[in-house]
Design a protein around this motif. Sequence first.
Motif, mmCIF file in Angstrom:
data_model
loop_
_atom_site.group_PDB
_atom_site.id
_atom_site.type_symbol
_atom_site.label_atom_id
_atom_site.label_comp_id
_atom_site.label_asym_id
_atom_site.label_seq_id
_atom_site.Cartn_x
_atom_site.Cartn_y
_atom_site.Cartn_z
ATOM 1 N N SER A 125 7.944 -24.262 18.435
ATOM 2 C CA SER A 125 9.418 -24.617 19.047
ATOM 3 C C SER A 125 10.495 -23.880 17.878
ATOM 4 O O SER A 125 11.532 -23.304 18.225
ATOM 5 C CB SER A 125 9.755 -26.090 19.028
ATOM 6 O OG SER A 125 9.704 -26.241 17.035
ATOM 7 N N GLN A 126 10.238 -22.824 16.908
ATOM 8 C CA GLN A 126 10.748 -22.574 15.812
ATOM 9 C C GLN A 126 11.243 -20.789 15.878
ATOM 10 O O GLN A 126 11.263 -20.508 15.149
ATOM 11 C CB GLN A 126 10.534 -22.859 14.512
ATOM 12 C CG GLN A 126 11.019 -24.632 14.475
ATOM 13 C CD GLN A 126 11.844 -25.100 14.727
ATOM 14 O OE1 GLN A 126 13.340 -23.611 13.893
ATOM 15 N NE2 GLN A 126 12.614 -25.521 15.584
ATOM 16 N N THR A 127 9.960 -20.846 16.740
ATOM 17 C CA THR A 127 9.811 -19.221 17.273
ATOM 18 C C THR A 127 11.113 -17.865 16.977
ATOM 19 O O THR A 127 11.530 -17.598 16.587
ATOM 20 C CB THR A 127 8.739 -18.558 17.757
ATOM 21 O OG1 THR A 127 7.530 -19.418 18.332
ATOM 22 C CG2 THR A 127 8.479 -17.044 18.447
ATOM 23 N N ILE A 128 11.866 -18.649 17.971
ATOM 24 C CA ILE A 128 13.226 -17.584 18.214
ATOM 25 C C ILE A 128 14.067 -17.452 17.669
ATOM 26 O O ILE A 128 14.110 -16.953 16.671
ATOM 27 C CB ILE A 128 13.868 -18.292 19.741
ATOM 28 C CG1 ILE A 128 12.868 -17.982 21.154
ATOM 29 C CG2 ILE A 128 15.056 -17.471 19.698
ATOM 30 C CD1 ILE A 128 13.545 -18.126 22.253
ATOM 31 N N ARG A 129 14.587 -19.200 16.817
ATOM 32 C CA ARG A 129 15.114 -19.073 15.359
ATOM 33 C C ARG A 129 14.311 -18.528 14.217
ATOM 34 O O ARG A 129 15.043 -17.569 13.718
ATOM 35 C CB ARG A 129 14.971 -20.568 14.960
ATOM 36 C CG ARG A 129 16.165 -20.789 14.413
ATOM 37 C CD ARG A 129 16.563 -22.498 13.944
ATOM 38 N NE ARG A 129 17.054 -22.540 12.472
ATOM 39 C CZ ARG A 129 15.796 -23.129 11.555
ATOM 40 N NH1 ARG A 129 14.820 -23.987 11.874
ATOM 41 N NH2 ARG A 129 16.292 -23.585 10.212
ATOM 42 N N ALA A 131 12.258 -15.631 14.229
ATOM 43 C CA ALA A 131 13.044 -14.416 14.387
ATOM 44 C C ALA A 131 13.699 -14.607 14.125
ATOM 45 O O ALA A 131 14.374 -12.768 13.544
ATOM 46 C CB ALA A 131 12.509 -13.581 16.143
ATOM 47 N N ARG A 132 15.909 -14.334 14.825
ATOM 48 C CA ARG A 132 16.207 -14.653 14.600
ATOM 49 C C ARG A 132 16.298 -14.190 12.547
ATOM 50 O O ARG A 132 17.676 -13.712 11.615
ATOM 51 C CB ARG A 132 17.674 -15.116 14.673
ATOM 52 C CG ARG A 132 17.212 -15.156 16.604
ATOM 53 C CD ARG A 132 18.566 -15.958 17.250
ATOM 54 N NE ARG A 132 18.423 -15.792 18.563
ATOM 55 C CZ ARG A 132 18.466 -16.310 19.622
ATOM 56 N NH1 ARG A 132 19.282 -17.574 18.919
ATOM 57 N NH2 ARG A 132 18.691 -16.343 20.828
ATOM 58 N N THR A 133 16.286 -15.112 12.148
ATOM 59 C CA THR A 133 16.304 -15.123 10.284
ATOM 60 C C THR A 133 15.985 -14.178 9.827
ATOM 61 O O THR A 133 16.237 -13.784 8.720
ATOM 62 C CB THR A 133 15.959 -16.941 10.360
ATOM 63 O OG1 THR A 133 16.758 -18.065 10.655
ATOM 64 C CG2 THR A 133 16.155 -16.883 8.959
ATOM 65 N N ARG A 135 14.322 -11.247 10.688
ATOM 66 C CA ARG A 135 14.681 -9.403 11.224
ATOM 67 C C ARG A 135 15.339 -8.962 9.598
ATOM 68 O O ARG A 135 14.336 -7.918 9.131
ATOM 69 C CB ARG A 135 14.959 -9.478 12.538
ATOM 70 C CG ARG A 135 14.701 -8.255 12.657
ATOM 71 C CD ARG A 135 15.082 -7.329 13.538
ATOM 72 N NE ARG A 135 14.780 -5.973 14.154
ATOM 73 C CZ ARG A 135 15.466 -4.891 13.415
ATOM 74 N NH1 ARG A 135 16.686 -4.706 13.265
ATOM 75 N NH2 ARG A 135 15.246 -3.933 13.722
#
Length: 226
Positions: A125-129, A131-133, A135
């Motif tokens: 559930s935290q994959t997108i969050r 990735a945004r953090t 990079r």
Amino acid sequence: MIVTVQLADLGVRGAVSSLARRLDLSDVPGLRSAETALLAPLAANRPPPIGRVGLIAFWDDDSAADRFVAGHPVGRRFDGGVRAHLRPLRAYGSWPGLPDDVPTGRAIVHEGPVVVLTLARIRASQTIRFARTSRPAEKAATEHEGMIWGTAAARLPFLATISIWVDAQAAAGYAYGKQRPAHHDAIERQRVKDFHRESAFIRFAPTRITGAIHGSNPFDAADMER
């Protein structure tokens, strides 16, 4: 206890074969835990070609790791690239094979380069969050004057970064210094809501680094001796 990191360009077939199954711990004397993952440059804009693979392994001692490289098919497969033997200096978090008595304080006494591993099993559930953090933090690392080389590694849910720094002060300055906020911000967001089911941030003294990888994101251990 020691940790080895082996990095190799195996080609598509070799990479797929290496990732197809996990090492059977009962089949490798002295092995505490191990992860294989595809490698990509830090802060990469696109998925890398399949072919470069890393093996991160926790061992009872150097002898067990040496026997694995000399006598096990997987060990021999990775022996053509970079191989690092690492002694833990400090750790935050927990990981299979990592002793409880590794120091946790930020201040360490060590002369010379250090290797930093960040290891995690991410919550889906935290994959997108995440990735945004991550990079911006990875980009800040690549721009830091104290980083010698680094790479990301992934085989979901396992994620890792491997980085080499000129000294412990440079690594700590990047990790905790507010003058470069990207990584500091990532730490704060992790504290607000954990990205991971399990994670560890470990700083090491390299006791042996040999070999080279070429092409994209190259590294040659011989350069560290010049």
